[in-house]
Scaffold this active site. Sequence first.
Site: not given
Length: 165
Positions: A11-14, A158
């Site tokens: 998912g979103c790497f942040w 996350h």
Amino acid sequence: MKTEVTYLAGGCFWGMEDLLRKLPGVIKTEVGYMGGNTQNATYNEVKTGTTNHAETVKVEFNPEQLSFENLLLYFFKIHDPTTVNRQGNDIGTQYRSEIFFTSDEQKETAAKVIARVDKSGAWGKPASTVVAKAPEFWSAEGYHQDYLLKNPGGYTCHFVRKVDF
């Protein structure tokens, strides 16, 4: 000190990077793009979903302090591996669950961990996580690196789930 590298997409790497960097044994993280068909991929291309890249975190870790197996068990607690091309409100191939391995040992361990996660029933359905040999990694733009350190109130879907495998 011995180090090892792997690449994790969930998912979103942040949000992925923010949680992975805090794990004891992780030495360094970097966000970028992998698994697609565009050379030198950029965020503006990847976000369209047409490049087939996944938002990915490069993880350098000390295997004497953090085993690859334990790293993956943590990975499966910080994202939902059962949703295809989706994490929370983020939808598209760039948000898929994928482990990009850098050795045959990592490949075998990934298969073992996925089987363990599935057998546990913790997620209610099987993981959709793909396991693939690491292709070229394209580093994301500077403003994406350490994004949630620079923007503590920034978006993330996350978190560490209370699941056991």
